[in-house]
Scaffold this motif. Structure first.
Motif, short mmCIF file in Angstrom:
data_model
loop_
_atom_site.label_atom_id
_atom_site.label_comp_id
_atom_site.label_asym_id
_atom_site.label_seq_id
_atom_site.Cartn_x
_atom_site.Cartn_y
_atom_site.Cartn_z
N TYR A 84 32.64 35.31 43.73
CA TYR A 84 33.50 34.55 43.18
C TYR A 84 34.47 33.16 44.08
CZ TYR A 84 34.04 38.75 40.11
OH TYR A 84 34.01 40.07 40.18
N GLU A 140 42.48 37.47 37.76
CA GLU A 140 41.43 36.58 36.77
C GLU A 140 41.93 35.14 36.91
OE1 GLU A 140 38.51 38.34 34.79
OE2 GLU A 140 38.38 39.95 35.07
N ARG A 158 45.94 38.31 33.74
CA ARG A 158 45.11 39.08 33.63
C ARG A 158 44.02 38.57 32.41
NH1 ARG A 158 47.24 43.97 34.94
NH2 ARG A 158 47.09 44.87 37.16
#
Length: 461
Positions: free
Chosen positions: A316, A353, A366
């Motif tokens: 990521y 996220e 999220r």
């Protein structure tokens, strides 16, 4: 003046499809929608036929065999098939119906008392003389051609406040995107529209508490219509009946087409480009359905790897979106002096996220993110965690000499397997030959040894 309808009358899609008002301006009956027909009221006296009310708007379109009947007992019934019916107006005792030039379809009893009227059941539009009462709301259509329920609503609250929200949200300020500024004015406040385009709020005593438009617009051969459009903004329109023109916008609840929350669906945000709303997906996301901006966006990557960002192959990275605002649905709020600290904290958090940073606050999120929009006057920064396309230590393109070496390796491996296959074929043949002709074992071993040497020499070449 109005056109009366008697019990026993019926309509079908096709030739006998509508009951017209006396002047022919309005029609009640079937109109084209999708691959079939819907039942409603529309302006039939202008070239650009405009639907102003739809019955059972979330039912699928009906076929050409459907029948709309004003039954003998006074009920308005839509019969899809001989076995399937839908009640449009349950008004037992009605003895007549009328389609007047106001656009309000009405049912009366024998004493000429009104038992039912379409004006009391607005869908997405208000006509002059129609009201939106306290505690009721209107819903946008999905599109200009699909009049089923859309994603925006306009509510006349019991506290006197006229407010717009996305559908499926509570009636609280964080979800509002238009307000009339009249909270606390008491119950029974209602929204009204006059024939001169005057859009205003009246309280229970009939006092005007707020003008949305000043009114006084020309009325000769002109009709006005208020509608909450599919884009979430409600507008006042005018149309000159003697001209083959289009509807003209007289007033809008907002001049910013990105104001309606939810216009761009989940994981998308609205940006004004040339003063028009454009929907943009988050980094690492793509449209769920091209051409349908309200469907939102979904991930376009599938990163798999360890959670720790200290791992060499951590899949990521973080992408930055400046000047974007979102619904606050954070699971953790931290204080950091710099936005880079917020970015790093989200990157190292397996549950994070996205992170929203503003004025030293880092709000971890999220998915999905919703109600996003670009706002240049806001200092907020959004950080989005996305998958890397390639590992950090792998070059995006392989050097030429490496590519040539790879090709040579592939050729050698291919030749080996071909040779091995040939060897097995020859050995099988020799064994078979021995069995049939009884060759001695020593001779057989000599043949195998010779064959193997020949094949190995061929591989080395």
């Amino acid at each position: 003046m109005e056109s009366n309808v008697s019990p026993g009358s019926y309509l079908t899609p096709g030739i006998n499809s509508t009951w017209l008002s006396r002047s022919g301006l309005f029609a009640f009956g079937f109109y084209k929608q999708g691959n079939g027909c819907a039942v409603g009221i529309f302006l039939a006296g202008i070239p650009q036929k405009t639907v102003v009310w739809t019955a059972n708007r979330d039912e699928p379109p009906v076929s050409s065999i459907a029948t709309l009947s004003f039954s003998r007992d006074g009920t308005l019934v839509l019969q899809w098939t001989p076995e399937q019916t839908t009640i449009i107006a349950d008004s037992l005792g009605s003895t007549s119906a009328a389609m007047p030039d106001t656009g309000n379809f009405m049912l009366y009893n024998s004493d000429q008392q009104m038992l039912w009227q379409s004006f009391e059941h607005p869908t997405d539009s208000l006509l002059p003389g129609q009201r939106l009462l306290a505690g009721t709301e209107m819903f946008s259509s999905k599109s200009e051609t699909d009049h089923s329920t859309g994603i925006f609503r306009l509510k006349m609250q019991h506290d006197g406040h006229l407010v717009q929200f996305p559908v499926d949200t509570p009636d609280i300020p964080p979800y509002a995107y238009y307000e009339s500024g009249t909270p606390g004015r008491g119950d029974k406040v209602r929204l009204n529209i006059s024939p001169d385009g005057h859009l205003y709020l009246l309280n229970a005593t009939g006092a005007n508490i707020r003008n949305l438009t000043e009114g006084g617009y020309p009325t000769k051969e002109t009709i006005y219509l208020m509608r909450i459009d599919a884009d979430g903004i409600f507008r006042l329109y005018s149309h000159k009946l003697k001209q083959n023109g289009n509807w003209s916008i007289v007033w809008s609840s907002s001049n910013d087409s990105c104001d309606p929350k939810g216009l761009c669906g989940l994981n998308g945000f609205c940006a004004l480009i040339d003063n028009k709303a454009q929907c943009v997906c988050l980094p690492g996301f793509e449209m769920v359905q091209q051409g349908n901006r309200t469907a939102g966006c979904e991930k376009s990557f599938d990163a798999v790897g360890r959670c720790s960002s200290k791992d060499e192959y951590y899949p990521y990275t973080m992408r930055e979106l400046a000047n974007t605002v979102w619904e606050d649905n954070s699971y953790d709020v931290l204080s950091f002096p710099l936005k880079e600290d917020c970015k790093r904290s989200c990157l190292e958090d397996c549950n994070c996220e996205a992170a929203l940073f503003k004025d030293g606050e880092c709000r971890k999120q999220r998915p999905p993110l919703r109600y996003g929009r670009k706002m240049l006057t806001d200092s907020s920064t959004a950080f989005i965690k996305v998958g890397k396309s390639t590992p950090a230590n792998m070059p995006k393109d392989m050097p030429k000499e490496n590519k040539e070496g790879l090709r040579l390796d592939i050729l050698i491996i291919s030749a080996f397997f071909l040779t091995f296959g040939g060897m097995m074929l020859v050995i099988s043949g020799i064994v078979f030959y021995k069995i049939i002709f009884g060759i001695e074992s020593s001779h057989l071993m000599e043949m195998l040894s010779t064959t193997t040497m020949l094949l190995c020499d061929h591989l080395l070449i």
